[in-house]
Design an enzyme around this catalytic site. Structure first.
Site, PDB file in Angstrom:
ATOM      1  N   VAL A 124     109.367  66.978  35.584  1.00  0.00           N
ATOM      2  CA  VAL A 124     108.877  67.563  36.772  1.00  0.00           C
ATOM      3  C   VAL A 124     107.495  67.412  36.866  1.00  0.00           C
ATOM      4  O   VAL A 124     106.739  67.288  36.094  1.00  0.00           O
ATOM      5  CB  VAL A 124     109.318  68.995  36.914  1.00  0.00           C
ATOM      6  CG1 VAL A 124     110.805  69.408  36.871  1.00  0.00           C
ATOM      7  CG2 VAL A 124     108.684  70.011  35.820  1.00  0.00           C
ATOM      8  N   ASP A 125     106.946  67.204  38.260  1.00  0.00           N
ATOM      9  CA  ASP A 125     105.498  67.349  38.609  1.00  0.00           C
ATOM     10  C   ASP A 125     105.398  68.754  38.840  1.00  0.00           C
ATOM     11  O   ASP A 125     105.978  69.646  38.507  1.00  0.00           O
ATOM     12  CB  ASP A 125     105.360  66.414  39.698  1.00  0.00           C
ATOM     13  CG  ASP A 125     105.790  67.332  41.125  1.00  0.00           C
ATOM     14  OD1 ASP A 125     106.489  68.153  40.978  1.00  0.00           O
ATOM     15  OD2 ASP A 125     105.071  66.744  42.132  1.00  0.00           O
ATOM     16  N   LYS A 126     103.904  68.924  38.854  1.00  0.00           N
ATOM     17  CA  LYS A 126     103.401  70.433  38.981  1.00  0.00           C
ATOM     18  C   LYS A 126     103.107  70.806  40.267  1.00  0.00           C
ATOM     19  O   LYS A 126     103.633  71.898  40.760  1.00  0.00           O
ATOM     20  CB  LYS A 126     101.984  70.322  38.091  1.00  0.00           C
ATOM     21  CG  LYS A 126     101.383  71.778  38.201  1.00  0.00           C
ATOM     22  CD  LYS A 126     100.208  71.435  37.455  1.00  0.00           C
ATOM     23  CE  LYS A 126      98.939  71.026  38.314  1.00  0.00           C
ATOM     24  NZ  LYS A 126      98.401  71.665  39.582  1.00  0.00           N
TER      25      LYS A 126
END
Length: 620
Positions: A466-468
Site C-alpha cells: 500500500v502507499d502512505k
C-alpha cells in the site's frame, strides 16, 4: 480510422485486415473485401480490384483522426466468445447470451433492454402466480374451483388464458434464441428452455382446446381429464426472466462504473490558435494542438505544458491527494484537475491513446476476459446440452414403455422436467457475470483489475503493498512543529502564514490553518512571488520574508544553520520548511500527514487474515 475501398465501411486500422498496393497500405473490414481489392476473389483477374488513382480521385480513400474514447460506433461482443462481434445489440449465436458493448458502457441500450425485460418479468410473475394457484389449489386441498364457480375444464381454460401471454410474450426472446441455436446447430441453455417450456405449453394447449386429439392413455384416472402443465411453463419462464433482469441490472451497474471513469475527461477543450481561444468538442482535439487549461478545469488530453505553471490534482491516477507542481516541459495527464494557475499545453496523445482511455479500455477488457474456470464451463456446456436432450428422449421412452398409467403423460412430464432442471444457467451465466460484476465493483472502488485470471487468483495472495499518503494517512497535512531561531513562535508563525496565505499549496494551507488555530492575526503580504519547487517570498510589515526548502534559501543568500534540527524532524516523517526574515534564518516549520484513525484497525484486520502488509512511500 480508414475506409474500406471496396465496401466503404469505416474500419479501425489497428484491428482491420490490411494489404499493400502500389506502395500504399489499404484497410478492409473482411478478407472477402481484401481479396476482391487485390483481384484474388470471385471477380478474378487483374481487373478484380479498383484502380488506386481512381479511388483517390473519387475520394473513396480517406484518413481520419483517431476517435476519442467517447466517439465512434459501439461494437458489441460476447463475454464468452470474443470472436462474436457486431455493431448492434443482440444475442450471441453460439451461447445465446446478450452481447456486451466492447467499451463496457453503451449509453441508453442497457436501460431500454432492462425496461423491456423488467416489464416482461412483472407480467410473467403476476400471471404465473395466478396460474400456479389455480393448478396447485387441489393439491393444497383448497376448494378454489367451488369458490370461483369453475369446473375442472373451466379451470384449465383459465390457466390457458393466463399462461399463454406469459409463455408466448414473456418467453418470446428465449424461443427466438432457442430456434437460432437449432438453425445454427449451436445448442445452448436456451435450447433446453425453449424445448421444455414450449413442449409443456403446447401439449397443455392442445389438451384444453382439442382434448379429443389426446390419446386416452394421457387421461388421469379418477378425474376423466387430461392433466395440463401450464404452471410449469409459466413459472419457468418467470424464473428465467428474473435471471435476465438480474443480469441486465448488474451490467448496467458495471457500465456505470466505466462511464464514471470516462466522465473524468471533460467534454470540451479550449484550443489556442493564432492567439485566439475557442472551445471545441474533445473528440476534435488533434495531436499538436495547443490547449488552454484554466484553474478548476480538468486536463482534456495527455500532453506537455508549454507556457505557465500550476499545481495539479493527480489523485485519479496516482492515488496521492497532494497536488503536484507543474511547469513548462512537465507532462500532464488527461482527466487530472488543474487547481491554481492557468497554463497552455501541447496535446501529445488524444482519443484512445490517452492514459485515461487506456484505463477504461483495460477495465472493459478485463470484464470480457475469461477466467480459467470458465474454459472448463465452456467445455462442459458443449457436451452437456446434447447429453441432456438425449437423456430427455431416453426418459420419455422409458416412462412411456414401463411407467405407470397414464404412461404417456408421465413420460412427457418427466422428459420436460429433465430439460428444465438440467438447464445449465450456472455454466452459462454465473462465471461471466461474476467476473463482470467483480471487475465493475472494483472500478467503482478505485481498484483496477487487469483480467479475469487475476480476479480468480486474488484469493491466494499473501502480501499487500500500500502507499502512505491518503491511504494510511488522512492526506491533509497539518502543522506539527514550530522551531524558533531568534524570534518568538507566534511571530515566526505570523510571518510564515502571511506569505503562505497567497499560495494554494496544501503545505501552505496547513501553516495558515495552524496559525489560525493558535489565534494569530495574519497580516497582509505585498510583493508575493512563488517559485515552483522552491518556495514563496513576500514583504510583511516591511520585512522581507522567505519560506521554502534549504536550496531556495541558499540561492537567496540565507544560511540554514539548523540542518541538524531539520534532519531530526525529517527522521520522524515530517516535511520541513525554512523561514527567513530580513536575510536571516528565523526558524523551522514542520508539517506531517496524520495517520487515519481507522488505519490501525485496518492493518490489524489484514494481519488477522494472514496478509503481510508493506508500505511503499517516497516520504521522509
Amino acid at each position: 480510422m480508414a475506409v474500406d475501398p471496396v465496401c466503404g465501411m469505416t474500419v479501425d486500422e489497428r484491428t482491420a485486415i490490411s494489404a499493400e498496393r502500389d506502395g500504399q497500405t489499404y484497410y478492409f473490414c473482411c478478407d472477402h473485401c481484401r481479396r476482391k481489392f487485390l483481384g484474388e476473389g470471385p471477380a478474378g483477374g487483374a481487373s478484380g480490384g479498383p484502380d488506386v488513382h481512381e479511388l483517390h480521385a473519387l475520394g473513396h480513400v480517406e484518413r481520419r483522426r483517431p476517435p476519442s474514447s467517447r466517439g465512434g460506433p459501439t461494437v458489441y461482443i460476447c463475454p464468452m466468445h470474443p470472436e462474436v462481434r457486431q455493431d448492434h445489440p443482440g444475442s450471441c449465436p453460439i451461447c445465446g447470451m446478450d452481447l456486451e458493448p466492447e467499451s463496457g458502457a453503451a449509453d441508453g441500450e442497457d436501460d431500454a433492454d432492462l425496461a423491456r425485460m423488467t416489464l416482461r418479468l412483472w407480467v410473467a410473475a403476476a400471471l404465473g402466480a395466478l396460474v400456479l394457484v389455480l393448478a396447485m389449489a387441489p393439491m393444497w386441498h383448497i376448494p378454489l374451483n367451488r369458490w370461483l364457480g369453475l369446473s375442472a375444464a373451466g379451470n384449465h381454460w383459465l390457466q390457458f388464458a393466463l399462461a399463454t401471454p406469459v409463455v408466448l410474450w414473456g418467453g418470446w426472446p428465449f424461443f427466438v434464441r432457442g430456434w437460432q441455436s437449432l438453425v445454427r446447430r449451436r445448442l445452448n441453455m436456451f435450447t433446453l428452455i425453449a424445448i421444455g417450456t414450449g413442449t409443456a405449453w403446447l401439449y397443455s394447449a392442445v389438451a384444453v382446446v382439442a382434448p379429443e386429439s389426446i390419446p386416452q392413455s394421457f387421461i388421469e384416472p379418477g378425474t376423466g381429464h387430461v392433466p395440463v402443465y401450464f404452471e410449469a411453463a409459466a413459472v419457468i419462464v418467470a424464473l428465467v426472466l428474473l435471471g435476465q433482469v438480474l443480469e441486465l441490472r448488474a451490467r448496467k451497474r458495471t457500465g456505470g462504473a466505466i462511464r464514471e471513469l470516462m466522465s473524468l475527461a471533460p467534454p470540451t477543450a479550449r484550443i489556442v490558435r493564432d492567439g485566439r481561444e475557442a472551445e471545441i468538442p474533445l473528440e476534435d482535439v488533434a495531436e499538436g494542438d495547443v490547449l488552454r487549461v484554466r484553474p478548476g478545469e480538468r486536463v482534456p488530453v495527455d500532453g506537455e505544458i508549454v507556457e505557465g505553471s500550476s499545481t495539479l490534482d493527480e489523485s485519479m491516477l496516482s492515488g496521492e491527494p497532494l497536488p503536484v507542481e507543474k511547469g513548462p516541459g512537465d507532462a500532464v495527464v488527461g482527466g487530472t484537475t488543474n487547481q491554481s494557475g492557468s497554463f497552455q499545453m501541447r496535446a501529445d496523445r488524444v482519443g484512445r491513446e490517452t492514459v485515461l482511455s487506456r484505463i477504461v479500455a483495460m477495465v472493459a477488457e478485463a470484464q470480457r476476459s475469461r477466467a480459467p474456470i470458465q474454459r472448463v464451463a465452456d467445455t462442459v456446456s458443449a457436451w452437456f446440452v446434447p447429453a441432456v436432450v438425449a437423456v430427455a428422449i431416453a426418459t420419455f421412452a422409458g416412462w412411456s414403455l414401463w411407467g405407470p398409467e397414464p404412461r404417456l403423460a408421465y413420460a412427457l412430464v418427466n422428459a420436460v422436467a429433465v430439460l428444465i432442471i438440467a438447464c445449465p444457467c450456472a455454466l452459462g451465466l454465473a462465471t461471466p457475470m461474476s467476473i463482470m460484476v467483480g471487475v465493475g465493483r472494483g472500478a467503482r472502488e478505485g481498484i483496477l483489475i487487469k483480467d479475469a485470471e487475476t480476479l480468480e487468483v486474488l484469493e491466494r495472495i499473501d502480501t499487500l503493498a500500500v502507499d502512505k499518503t491518503g491511504t494510511l494517512t488522512e492526506g491533509r497535512p497539518r502543522l506539527t512543529d514550530v522551531v524558533r531561531i531568534g524570534t518568538s513562535e507566534d511571530e515566526l508563525l505570523r510571518l510564515a502564514a502571511a506569505v503562505e496565505r497567497g499560495s494554494e499549496h496544501p503545505l501552505a494551507q496547513a501553516i495558515v490553518q495552524g496559525a489560525e488555530e493558535r489565534g494569530i492575526e495574519i497580516p497582509r503580504v505585498e510583493g508575493f512571488h512563488s517559485t515552483t519547487g522552491g518556495g514563496v517570498e513576500g514583504t510583511v510589515d516591511g520585512r522581507r520574508v522567505l519560506l521554502g526548502n534549504a536550496a531556495f534559501l541558499h540561492k537567496a543568500g540565507v544560511e540554514t544553520d539548523a540542518a541538524t534540527a531539520a534532519e531530526d524532524l525529517q527522521a520522524q516523517g515530517r516535511t520541513v520548511m525554512f523561514v527567513a526574515a530580513d536575510g536571516r534564518l528565523a526558524g523551522l516549520l514542520a508539517v506531517s500527514d496524520p495517520i487515519k484513525e481507522t488505519t490501525p484497525a485496518a492493518i490489524q484486520s489484514l494481519h488477522d487474515m494472514g496478509l503481510k502488509v508493506i508500505m511503499l512511500t517516497g516520504d521522509q
